[in-house]
Design a protein around this motif. Structure first.
Motif, PDB file in Angstrom:
ATOM      1  N   VAL A  35       9.096  -3.003  33.257  1.00  0.00           N
ATOM      2  CA  VAL A  35      10.207  -2.198  33.779  1.00  0.00           C
ATOM      3  C   VAL A  35       9.931  -1.663  35.178  1.00  0.00           C
ATOM      4  O   VAL A  35       8.807  -1.368  35.546  1.00  0.00           O
ATOM      5  CB  VAL A  35      10.527  -0.999  32.851  1.00  0.00           C
ATOM      6  N   SER A  36      11.022  -1.531  35.936  1.00  0.00           N
ATOM      7  CA  SER A  36      10.996  -0.861  37.236  1.00  0.00           C
ATOM      8  C   SER A  36      11.232   0.625  37.012  1.00  0.00           C
ATOM      9  O   SER A  36      11.553   1.056  35.896  1.00  0.00           O
ATOM     10  CB  SER A  36      12.139  -1.374  38.117  1.00  0.00           C
ATOM     11  N   ALA A  37      11.166   1.370  38.083  1.00  0.00           N
ATOM     12  CA  ALA A  37      11.577   2.780  38.061  1.00  0.00           C
ATOM     13  C   ALA A  37      13.101   2.820  38.059  1.00  0.00           C
ATOM     14  O   ALA A  37      13.742   1.873  38.526  1.00  0.00           O
ATOM     15  CB  ALA A  37      11.029   3.481  39.288  1.00  0.00           C
ATOM     16  N   PRO A  38      13.710   3.908  37.563  1.00  0.00           N
ATOM     17  CA  PRO A  38      15.174   3.982  37.616  1.00  0.00           C
ATOM     18  C   PRO A  38      15.680   3.784  39.051  1.00  0.00           C
ATOM     19  O   PRO A  38      15.187   4.396  39.991  1.00  0.00           O
ATOM     20  CB  PRO A  38      15.458   5.397  37.105  1.00  0.00           C
ATOM     21  N   THR A  46      20.138   7.516  45.100  1.00  0.00           N
ATOM     22  CA  THR A  46      18.804   7.221  45.647  1.00  0.00           C
ATOM     23  C   THR A  46      17.908   6.728  44.519  1.00  0.00           C
ATOM     24  O   THR A  46      17.908   7.292  43.421  1.00  0.00           O
ATOM     25  CB  THR A  46      18.184   8.510  46.250  1.00  0.00           C
ATOM     26  N   LYS A  47      17.124   5.681  44.811  1.00  0.00           N
ATOM     27  CA  LYS A  47      16.183   5.165  43.805  1.00  0.00           C
ATOM     28  C   LYS A  47      15.084   6.190  43.555  1.00  0.00           C
ATOM     29  O   LYS A  47      14.646   6.868  44.506  1.00  0.00           O
ATOM     30  CB  LYS A  47      15.475   3.915  44.342  1.00  0.00           C
ATOM     31  N   VAL A  48      14.583   6.232  42.323  1.00  0.00           N
ATOM     32  CA  VAL A  48      13.485   7.147  42.011  1.00  0.00           C
ATOM     33  C   VAL A  48      12.279   6.876  42.930  1.00  0.00           C
ATOM     34  O   VAL A  48      11.617   7.804  43.397  1.00  0.00           O
ATOM     35  CB  VAL A  48      13.116   7.059  40.514  1.00  0.00           C
ATOM     36  N   THR A  49      12.013   5.602  43.217  1.00  0.00           N
ATOM     37  CA  THR A  49      10.879   5.298  44.099  1.00  0.00           C
ATOM     38  C   THR A  49      11.058   5.968  45.459  1.00  0.00           C
ATOM     39  O   THR A  49      10.097   6.503  46.030  1.00  0.00           O
ATOM     40  CB  THR A  49      10.733   3.769  44.280  1.00  0.00           C
ATOM     41  N   ASP A  50      12.281   5.974  45.975  1.00  0.00           N
ATOM     42  CA  ASP A  50      12.510   6.628  47.267  1.00  0.00           C
ATOM     43  C   ASP A  50      12.377   8.145  47.157  1.00  0.00           C
ATOM     44  O   ASP A  50      11.873   8.791  48.083  1.00  0.00           O
ATOM     45  CB  ASP A  50      13.880   6.228  47.832  1.00  0.00           C
ATOM     46  N   GLY A 119       6.924   6.327  39.252  1.00  0.00           N
ATOM     47  CA  GLY A 119       8.281   5.867  38.943  1.00  0.00           C
ATOM     48  C   GLY A 119       8.298   4.873  37.800  1.00  0.00           C
ATOM     49  O   GLY A 119       9.000   5.053  36.788  1.00  0.00           O
ATOM     50  N   GLU A 120       7.511   3.827  37.903  1.00  0.00           N
ATOM     51  CA  GLU A 120       7.463   2.773  36.887  1.00  0.00           C
ATOM     52  C   GLU A 120       6.723   3.264  35.642  1.00  0.00           C
ATOM     53  O   GLU A 120       7.120   3.002  34.518  1.00  0.00           O
ATOM     54  CB  GLU A 120       6.734   1.531  37.368  1.00  0.00           C
ATOM     55  N   ASP A 121       5.600   3.991  35.883  1.00  0.00           N
ATOM     56  CA  ASP A 121       4.760   4.405  34.761  1.00  0.00           C
ATOM     57  C   ASP A 121       5.571   5.264  33.784  1.00  0.00           C
ATOM     58  O   ASP A 121       5.542   5.037  32.573  1.00  0.00           O
ATOM     59  CB  ASP A 121       3.561   5.193  35.298  1.00  0.00           C
ATOM     60  N   GLY A 182       5.931  -1.907  35.926  1.00  0.00           N
ATOM     61  CA  GLY A 182       5.743  -2.824  37.047  1.00  0.00           C
ATOM     62  C   GLY A 182       5.195  -2.122  38.279  1.00  0.00           C
ATOM     63  O   GLY A 182       4.950  -0.910  38.255  1.00  0.00           O
ATOM     64  N   PHE A 183       4.969  -2.891  39.322  1.00  0.00           N
ATOM     65  CA  PHE A 183       4.779  -2.372  40.682  1.00  0.00           C
ATOM     66  C   PHE A 183       3.380  -1.874  41.040  1.00  0.00           C
ATOM     67  O   PHE A 183       3.067  -1.720  42.201  1.00  0.00           O
ATOM     68  CB  PHE A 183       5.797  -1.234  40.901  1.00  0.00           C
ATOM     69  N   PHE A 184       2.518  -1.571  40.072  1.00  0.00           N
ATOM     70  CA  PHE A 184       1.225  -1.013  40.485  1.00  0.00           C
ATOM     71  C   PHE A 184       0.083  -1.467  39.587  1.00  0.00           C
ATOM     72  O   PHE A 184       0.301  -2.014  38.504  1.00  0.00           O
ATOM     73  CB  PHE A 184       1.289   0.528  40.490  1.00  0.00           C
ATOM     74  N   PRO A 196       3.895  -4.506  47.412  1.00  0.00           N
ATOM     75  CA  PRO A 196       4.984  -4.177  48.337  1.00  0.00           C
ATOM     76  C   PRO A 196       6.246  -3.780  47.553  1.00  0.00           C
ATOM     77  O   PRO A 196       6.338  -4.057  46.344  1.00  0.00           O
ATOM     78  CB  PRO A 196       5.220  -5.472  49.097  1.00  0.00           C
ATOM     79  N   ARG A 197       7.209  -3.169  48.217  1.00  0.00           N
ATOM     80  CA  ARG A 197       8.450  -2.751  47.558  1.00  0.00           C
ATOM     81  C   ARG A 197       9.057  -3.920  46.784  1.00  0.00           C
ATOM     82  O   ARG A 197       8.966  -5.076  47.202  1.00  0.00           O
ATOM     83  CB  ARG A 197       9.461  -2.232  48.595  1.00  0.00           C
ATOM     84  N   GLY A 198       9.704  -3.597  45.692  1.00  0.00           N
ATOM     85  CA  GLY A 198      10.265  -4.646  44.842  1.00  0.00           C
ATOM     86  C   GLY A 198       9.204  -5.306  43.978  1.00  0.00           C
ATOM     87  O   GLY A 198       9.449  -6.322  43.329  1.00  0.00           O
ATOM     88  N   GLY A 199       8.015  -4.700  43.940  1.00  0.00           N
ATOM     89  CA  GLY A 199       6.860  -5.364  43.342  1.00  0.00           C
ATOM     90  C   GLY A 199       6.834  -5.475  41.826  1.00  0.00           C
ATOM     91  O   GLY A 199       5.923  -6.099  41.282  1.00  0.00           O
ATOM     92  N   SER A 200       7.816  -4.901  41.133  1.00  0.00           N
ATOM     93  CA  SER A 200       7.812  -5.095  39.676  1.00  0.00           C
ATOM     94  C   SER A 200       8.007  -6.568  39.334  1.00  0.00           C
ATOM     95  O   SER A 200       7.542  -7.048  38.297  1.00  0.00           O
ATOM     96  CB  SER A 200       8.911  -4.264  39.015  1.00  0.00           C
ATOM     97  N   ASP A 201       8.699  -7.277  40.206  1.00  0.00           N
ATOM     98  CA  ASP A 201       8.841  -8.726  40.039  1.00  0.00           C
ATOM     99  C   ASP A 201       7.472  -9.408  40.025  1.00  0.00           C
ATOM    100  O   ASP A 201       7.254 -10.376  39.305  1.00  0.00           O
ATOM    101  CB  ASP A 201       9.610  -9.327  41.234  1.00  0.00           C
TER     102      ASP A 201
HETATM  103  N1  ASP Z   1      10.487   0.601  42.168  1.00  0.00           N
HETATM  104  C1  ASP Z   1       9.880  -0.218  43.174  1.00  0.00           C
HETATM  105  C2  ASP Z   1      10.801  -0.322  44.379  1.00  0.00           C
HETATM  106  O1  ASP Z   1      11.858   0.297  44.408  1.00  0.00           O
HETATM  107  C3  ASP Z   1       9.486  -1.555  42.652  1.00  0.00           C
HETATM  108  C4  ASP Z   1      10.591  -2.364  41.984  1.00  0.00           C
HETATM  109  O2  ASP Z   1      11.634  -1.850  41.629  1.00  0.00           O
HETATM  110  O3  ASP Z   1      10.391  -3.578  41.836  1.00  0.00           O
HETATM  111  O4  ASP Z   1      10.469  -0.988  45.302  1.00  0.00           O
END
Ligand code: ASP
Length: 452
Positions: A35-38, A46-50, A119-121, A182-184, A196-201
């Motif tokens: 899973v990603s962060a919300p 705004t994304k939780v990561t931001d 965020g992800e954790d 994901g992501f870390f 890098p951002r988007g790293g849950s992929d």
């Molecule tokens: N939450 C992280 C981001 O916004 C990673 C992800 O969603 O893949 O970049």
């Protein structure tokens, strides 16, 4: 077994998380859920990561953090409330983020990653509680305990090679359902590091490779990968049902935004089929990305276009007889840290297409001066603002007239072609045009290959 990854929009609120649970429970093969962060609940959100990045920055700047912390916790609290998960998980999330805020700020990058990873954790921990509420035991798995060892700089880390072995061991003969953030991951010294951002992929694709999954399902918010960018050609309705890894790579290269070609590399290397699917329309089969597929001769799979290219055009009489000319030219670029994208050439000319972002005016002046001095060309010209069009399809190989269709369509619309490059494998060709013509060109090509 399937590894499935859900992006931020699939975890943005209670309604979305409920869909995720439905999807996972609909197929017993879905055993590892990344899973990603919300993410954003709407365009203005705004994304939780931001939010976490802003929180970490405020802490680093010794500014007030209370309201920013509250904003992050509120996102989880509203999901917990709507799913009736009780207050304990929210209190746990708040404690976790406060504990992260209290860690050392000596290395700002590590501190930032420690907060970003929250965020992800916490998304994974919350999801595990939501599964339990539905009567299904889903175990949260920690990247630390399972061997997601990363290295490299903060915010841009990559997987340590040994991780595959560790992850495979951690997941050998595991039982039930696992929720994985994901992501870390963690460095050998124990510090948190993020991709890098988007790293849950990336996490999803690493796990799919490590456990040799039958499929890596990447759930996002589109039904398919489309053969052309729907923002440029809104009438495109039919998605791609199956494509090969190399088709995906060529299209992603030229701006197909649905997937990140680097992120899926672990799955591609391990030959795990990738299925891009929509959380909001789980009945749609989505797009499969595989090693090889049946092709219909004479068909194109997709058309992509990207801006931001520059062209260094060099002419020299009898260039073809000069041994080492290209290698010396590339050495000049290499010393400036510039990668080349395409090199179409003639007998007395060569053109090097590069990305413009790192090719500043100062770098350009240095490069041109060196080319003049070291290669003694008849002329050197730098032209900026090029776009690259990629026409891609396994079905194009050994089919006559594929390129002709493109050139005729562009000619009909009065669009000048600056360069054409077709790889020997014949499953793609590149056409370079001026950026101003990009969208018109994409529409013309779509009409030529997919028009009725
Ligand atoms: N939450 C992280 C981001 O916004 C990673 C992800 O969603 O893949 O970049």
């Amino acid at each position: 077994m399937k590894v499935c990854k859900f992006g931020g929009s699939s975890l943005a609120d209670a309604k979305q998380l409920a869909k995720v649970i439905d999807i996972v429970l609909a197929d017993p093969q879905r055993r590892i859920v990344v899973v990603s962060a919300p993410g954003k609940r709407n365009k203005a959100d705004t994304k939780v990561t931001d939010l976490l990045i802003a929180l970490a920055q405020a802490a680093l700047d010794k500014k007030e953090t209370k309201s920013q912390l509250a904003a992050v916790v509120a996102r989880y609290a509203s999901i917990a409330k709507d799913l009736d998960l009780g207050g304990e998980i929210v209190a746990e999330i708040e404690r976790d983020i406060k504990a992260r805020l209290a860690t050392s700020k000596k290395d700002a990058g590590v501190f930032m990653d420690t907060l970003k990873a929250a965020g992800e954790d916490n998304s994974a921990k919350l999801a595990a509680v939501a599964f339990a509420k539905r009567g299904v035991k889903a175990r949260y798995a920690s990247p630390r305990d399972t061997g997601m060892v990363l290295e490299g700089e903060s915010g841009n880390a990559y997987l340590a090679e040994e991780s595959y072995r560790k992850l495979a061991r951690a997941f050998a003969d595991f039982e039930g359902l696992v929720i994985y953030p994901g992501f870390f991951g963690y460095r050998k010294d124990g510090s948190v590091a993020t991709f890098p951002r988007g790293g849950s992929d990336i996490t999803g694709s690493i796990l799919a490779a490590a456990v040799r999954a039958d499929v890596y399902e990447n759930f996002t918010d589109v039904d398919n990968v489309y053969p052309v960018d729907p923002r440029i050609v809104p009438e495109v309705k039919e998605g791609i049902d199956t494509m090969t890894y190399r088709e995906m790579r060529e299209l992603a290269y030229a701006g197909f935004g649905v997937f990140n070609d680097e992120a899926v590399m672990p799955a591609v290397r391990a030959r795990v089929p990738i299925n891009v699917r929509n959380t909001n329309h789980p009945g749609e089969p989505g797009t499969m990305i595989v090693q090889s597929r049946r092709v219909i001769p004479g068909t194109v799979t997709g058309i992509a276009a990207a801006d931001g290219f520059s062209n260094i055009i060099i002419d020299k009489y009898c260039m073809n007889r000069e041994v080492g000319f290209t290698s010396r030219l590339l050495e000049i670029l290499q010393q400036e840290g510039i990668a080349y994208e395409h090199i179409p050439s003639g007998i007395d000319s060569i053109s090097v297409i590069i990305r413009s972002d790192r090719f500043t005016k100062t770098v350009e002046n240095r490069v041109v001066a060196r080319i003049k001095r070291e290669l003694a060309p008849d002329s050197v010209l730098v032209v900026r603002d090029y776009a690259v069009l990629m026409v891609v399809g396994e079905g194009m190989a050994f089919s006559a007239g594929m390129l002709a269709k493109a050139t005729a369509a562009l000619a009909q619309h009065g669009i000048n072609i600056s360069m054409v490059n077709q790889g020997a494998s014949e499953f793609s060709f590149m056409i370079s045009i001026k950026s101003a013509d990009r969208d018109r060109a994409v529409r013309a090509l779509y009409e030529a290959y997919f028009g009725k």
